[in-house]
Design a protein around this motif. Structure first.
Motif, PDB file in Angstrom:
ATOM      1  N   LYS A 275       0.831  -1.207   0.000  1.00 24.18           N
ATOM      2  CA  LYS A 275       0.000   0.000   0.000  1.00 24.18           C
ATOM      3  C   LYS A 275       0.866   1.258   0.000  1.00 24.18           C
ATOM      4  CE  LYS A 275      -4.243  -1.510   0.133  1.00 24.18           C
ATOM      5  NZ  LYS A 275      -5.399  -0.919  -0.564  1.00 24.18           N
TER       6      LYS A 275
ATOM      7  N   MET B  74       3.022   2.451   2.178  1.00 21.90           N
ATOM      8  CA  MET B  74       3.041   3.222   3.413  1.00 21.90           C
ATOM      9  C   MET B  74       4.471   3.625   3.767  1.00 21.90           C
ATOM     10  SD  MET B  74       0.213   1.519   5.846  1.00 21.90           S
ATOM     11  CE  MET B  74      -1.493   1.312   5.297  1.00 21.90           C
TER      12      MET B  74
ATOM     13  N   GLY C 281       3.878   3.587   9.225  1.00 21.31           N
ATOM     14  CA  GLY C 281       2.671   2.865   8.839  1.00 21.31           C
ATOM     15  C   GLY C 281       2.926   1.370   8.734  1.00 21.31           C
TER      16      GLY C 281
ATOM     17  N   ILE D 217       0.998  -1.430  11.002  1.00 12.69           N
ATOM     18  CA  ILE D 217       0.224  -2.516  10.388  1.00 12.69           C
ATOM     19  C   ILE D 217       0.797  -3.875  10.808  1.00 12.69           C
ATOM     20  CG2 ILE D 217      -0.579  -3.529   8.221  1.00 12.69           C
ATOM     21  CD1 ILE D 217      -1.841  -0.844   8.709  1.00 12.69           C
TER      22      ILE D 217
ATOM     23  N   VAL E 274      -8.188  -8.760  10.193  1.00 11.27           N
ATOM     24  CA  VAL E 274      -9.343  -7.909   9.883  1.00 11.27           C
ATOM     25  C   VAL E 274      -8.988  -6.442  10.116  1.00 11.27           C
ATOM     26  CG1 VAL E 274     -11.688  -7.284  10.615  1.00 11.27           C
ATOM     27  CG2 VAL E 274     -11.068  -9.694  10.363  1.00 11.27           C
TER      28      VAL E 274
ATOM     29  N   ILE F 152      -8.782  -3.309   7.408  1.00  8.41           N
ATOM     30  CA  ILE F 152      -9.537  -2.066   7.562  1.00  8.41           C
ATOM     31  C   ILE F 152      -8.595  -0.869   7.505  1.00  8.41           C
ATOM     32  CG2 ILE F 152     -10.940  -0.697   9.151  1.00  8.41           C
ATOM     33  CD1 ILE F 152     -12.086  -3.368  10.159  1.00  8.41           C
ATOM     34  N   LEU F 153      -7.461  -0.966   8.195  1.00  9.64           N
ATOM     35  CA  LEU F 153      -6.493   0.140   8.171  1.00  9.64           C
ATOM     36  C   LEU F 153      -5.922   0.341   6.772  1.00  9.64           C
ATOM     37  CD1 LEU F 153      -4.549  -0.388  11.534  1.00  9.64           C
ATOM     38  CD2 LEU F 153      -6.173   1.430  10.995  1.00  9.64           C
ATOM     39  N   CYS F 154      -5.905  -0.716   5.966  1.00  9.91           N
ATOM     40  CA  CYS F 154      -5.418  -0.612   4.587  1.00  9.91           C
ATOM     41  C   CYS F 154      -6.552  -0.301   3.613  1.00  9.91           C
ATOM     42  CB  CYS F 154      -4.717  -1.899   4.168  1.00  9.91           C
ATOM     43  SG  CYS F 154      -3.164  -2.164   5.018  1.00  9.91           S
ATOM     44  N   ASN F 155      -7.745   0.002   4.165  1.00 10.44           N
ATOM     45  CA  ASN F 155      -8.886   0.383   3.345  1.00 10.44           C
ATOM     46  C   ASN F 155      -9.341  -0.712   2.381  1.00 10.44           C
ATOM     47  OD1 ASN F 155     -10.909   2.178   2.695  1.00 10.44           O
ATOM     48  ND2 ASN F 155      -9.681   3.355   1.256  1.00 10.44           N
ATOM     49  N   GLU F 156      -9.365  -1.965   2.881  1.00  7.59           N
ATOM     50  CA  GLU F 156      -9.845  -3.105   2.092  1.00  7.59           C
ATOM     51  C   GLU F 156     -10.970  -3.798   2.851  1.00  7.59           C
ATOM     52  OE1 GLU F 156      -8.574  -4.171  -0.744  1.00  7.59           O
ATOM     53  OE2 GLU F 156      -6.567  -3.312  -0.862  1.00  7.59           O
ATOM     54  N   ILE F 157     -11.879  -4.444   2.130  1.00  8.68           N
ATOM     55  CA  ILE F 157     -12.821  -5.339   2.809  1.00  8.68           C
ATOM     56  C   ILE F 157     -12.005  -6.531   3.317  1.00  8.68           C
ATOM     57  CG2 ILE F 157     -14.759  -6.912   2.509  1.00  8.68           C
ATOM     58  CD1 ILE F 157     -15.977  -5.009   0.553  1.00  8.68           C
ATOM     59  N   PRO F 158     -12.130  -6.874   4.614  1.00  5.69           N
ATOM     60  CA  PRO F 158     -11.291  -7.940   5.174  1.00  5.69           C
ATOM     61  C   PRO F 158     -11.327  -9.216   4.328  1.00  5.69           C
ATOM     62  CG  PRO F 158     -12.450  -6.831   6.936  1.00  5.69           C
ATOM     63  CD  PRO F 158     -12.986  -6.265   5.649  1.00  5.69           C
TER      64      PRO F 158
ATOM     65  N   LEU G  83     -16.593  -2.162   8.062  1.00  2.24           N
ATOM     66  CA  LEU G  83     -16.137  -3.495   7.650  1.00  2.24           C
ATOM     67  C   LEU G  83     -16.459  -3.754   6.182  1.00  2.24           C
ATOM     68  CD1 LEU G  83     -17.063  -5.708  10.746  1.00  2.24           C
ATOM     69  CD2 LEU G  83     -14.786  -4.999  10.035  1.00  2.24           C
TER      70      LEU G  83
ATOM     71  N   ASN H 143     -16.234  -1.418   4.002  1.00  2.00           N
ATOM     72  CA  ASN H 143     -15.462  -0.421   3.263  1.00  2.00           C
ATOM     73  C   ASN H 143     -16.324   0.686   2.651  1.00  2.00           C
ATOM     74  OD1 ASN H 143     -13.022   0.613   2.453  1.00  2.00           O
ATOM     75  ND2 ASN H 143     -12.856  -0.642   0.613  1.00  2.00           N
TER      76      ASN H 143
ATOM     77  N   ILE I 165     -10.299   6.383   8.991  1.00  2.00           N
ATOM     78  CA  ILE I 165     -10.999   5.124   8.740  1.00  2.00           C
ATOM     79  C   ILE I 165     -12.490   5.390   8.553  1.00  2.00           C
ATOM     80  CG2 ILE I 165     -11.681   2.916   9.747  1.00  2.00           C
ATOM     81  CD1 ILE I 165      -8.937   2.929  11.155  1.00  2.00           C
TER      82      ILE I 165
ATOM     83  N   ILE J 200      -7.107   5.553   3.712  1.00  2.00           N
ATOM     84  CA  ILE J 200      -5.956   4.997   4.422  1.00  2.00           C
ATOM     85  C   ILE J 200      -5.407   6.115   5.306  1.00  2.00           C
ATOM     86  CG2 ILE J 200      -3.604   4.135   4.205  1.00  2.00           C
ATOM     87  CD1 ILE J 200      -4.366   2.701   1.708  1.00  2.00           C
ATOM     88  N   PRO J 201      -5.214   5.839   6.619  1.00  2.00           N
ATOM     89  CA  PRO J 201      -4.785   6.910   7.528  1.00  2.00           C
ATOM     90  C   PRO J 201      -3.571   7.671   6.990  1.00  2.00           C
ATOM     91  CG  PRO J 201      -5.386   4.992   8.794  1.00  2.00           C
ATOM     92  CD  PRO J 201      -5.443   4.577   7.340  1.00  2.00           C
TER      93      PRO J 201
ATOM     94  N   PHE K 186      -0.005   7.088   8.152  1.00  2.00           N
ATOM     95  CA  PHE K 186       0.691   5.869   7.737  1.00  2.00           C
ATOM     96  C   PHE K 186       1.362   6.085   6.384  1.00  2.00           C
ATOM     97  CE2 PHE K 186      -2.512   2.876  10.043  1.00  2.00           C
ATOM     98  CZ  PHE K 186      -2.067   3.373  11.250  1.00  2.00           C
ATOM     99  N   ARG K 187       1.067   7.215   5.752  1.00  2.00           N
ATOM    100  CA  ARG K 187       1.524   7.363   4.380  1.00  2.00           C
ATOM    101  C   ARG K 187       2.583   8.427   4.188  1.00  2.00           C
ATOM    102  NH1 ARG K 187      -3.030   8.824   1.097  1.00  2.00           N
ATOM    103  NH2 ARG K 187      -4.139   9.206   3.049  1.00  2.00           N
TER     104      ARG K 187
END
Lengths: 200, 200, 200
Positions: free
Chosen positions: A24, A26, A30, A34, A130, A134-140, B135, B137, C134, C139-140, C143-144
């Motif tokens: 991602k 980061m 970051g 993660i 999970v 979420i922190l990576c902006n993806e659906i788990p 969750l 997104n 979030i 993405i926070p 972290f970037r």
């Protein structure tokens, strides 16, 4: 023995988190965060929900050091980690088994119902991933295609079955983690996954 | 009576969560987890923030079973749930009223200020949906267009007003939930929503 | 003095949260919630993880009122806030320093290891922004590209160094916050940021 497996699992989860964060793009902070939440996020959520505070990693700095090591290794060897893919997968699978058992154990310690203990085992093993997603902006990812969590649930049921027939405790732990690791290996070898549900 | 309404609300929230997850093409585990957090996520967040641990659903398995039932029904009738749209909406609205009251009550139990109790009522009723959306997104829907949360706040203020004029407790509860359910019905019938805020 | 800085920091964080939410076209409820979690989210997470419940803002309504004020100001002056950019940035930087110190202090209060205290200081200052991002489906940002968190960590290390040479407590607090504020100003003036990590 159990401690060594816990360390290997934590390390593998940290490295897997670090890799996801690098994909991602980061920055190092970051990537470290993660790696950290992937490794201890599930256990932290469990501790918060059952009221076991300060949460685990605050009372045992070894986790912080292991994750730091995993983070440094991932940063140094980031180009070459593909070569370690198999070891990584093995450690990750060990982590799955060990973390599920730790979660089951913590639930029993506070006298929760077996169903809740199984939920705590699954949470410990799976929810670090999970939170990472979420922190990576993806659906788990475990909500979409990996049967990861299902294996923990099956392992948890098996654990309570073995306990109910009064097997010695050590054997219960050993057999449960072996089962989890075995199913996980089968799942990857034979590409098992849950079908997605969809409204037509 | 209150228990039955709590059950209907929990069920409705679980089914609504399951439907959202199916629209995101999740696997059954993902659908179940989303159903679960939609139903108990708000109360869980509330319990964690006020230190009421282990959190509610760990101490009362009925929630787990009701959610499981909601999940199974959603999986079986997924093609036909549109036909139940009106019943679903009614249950969901009942849930809004009941969950707000439960949150207000838990806040009073630990002697928190009325403003905080109102926040807890709103959290109990609305934040399951917020966690569901994160969750999945998505930006939480209640932050964008539904006046859902505003109704809980109004209901909470009304609750403390009625208490201040020393109405009998049962009547306070009844009147508050009726008000919440009534405003919600009006809001949907007349398409009330908050305007979005934007910097030009 | 410390209280005034805490208020300025909380206000700045609330306004920054409100602005982010407006850019996402949220409704007033969403804007308020984002302002709220940006301001107190880091401290709330810290309190939950160390078991200090009910969490801080539930026991001290001043936070709620300050955030409400920040929210109202942001709503009224939303077109003109660019003119206050420099004051806002200054307050935000003050918040960074003060919140880090508060986190360090809370960790010491429950006798946690310095490494964990530094983590708590960083969490208090930075994780409100993480939760904000979030909830806004991003993405926070820390972290970037922003070195925000790194400054808190450096400040925390400096804090324990000063304590170890037995400087008077007031001086330790003052020097640490001055250092954090100074580095942050330098970072912005000279465009310091961490490089992103990437697998080629």
């Amino acid at each position: 023995m159990f401690e060594i497996l816990d360390i290997l699992g934590t390390m593998a989860f940290a490295v897997s988190g670090a890799l996801t964060a690098m994909n991602k793009k980061m920055d190092p902070f970051g990537v470290f965060i993660i790696a950290f939440v992937t490794a201890v996020g599930g256990g932290t959520l469990r501790d918060v929900l059952i009221g076991r505070t300060p949460v685990g990693w605050m009372m045992n700095l070894n986790y912080v050091y292991i994750i730091l090591l995993g983070f440094v290794l991932a940063m140094i060897f980031k180009e070459k980690l593909d070569g370690f893919r198999k070891s990584m997968f093995l450690f990750d699978t060990i982590g799955l088994g060990v973390f599920t058992l730790i979660g089951l154990e913590k639930g029993l310690e506070v006298h929760l119902h077996p169903v809740i203990c199984i939920a705590l085992g699954t949470m410990t093993a799976c929810f670090g991933g999970v939170i990472r997603d979420i922190l990576c902006n993806e659906i788990p990812v475990i909500f979409r295609k990996e049967i990861y969590a299902t294996i923990c649930i099956v392992g948890g049921i098996f654990f309570f079955f073995l306990k109910s027939i009064e097997l010695p405790e050590n054997l219960v732990y050993l057999a449960t983690s072996v089962l989890i690791i075995f199913i996980r290996l089968m799942a990857v070898i034979f590409h098992w996954s849950l079908p997605t549900v969809e409204k037509n």
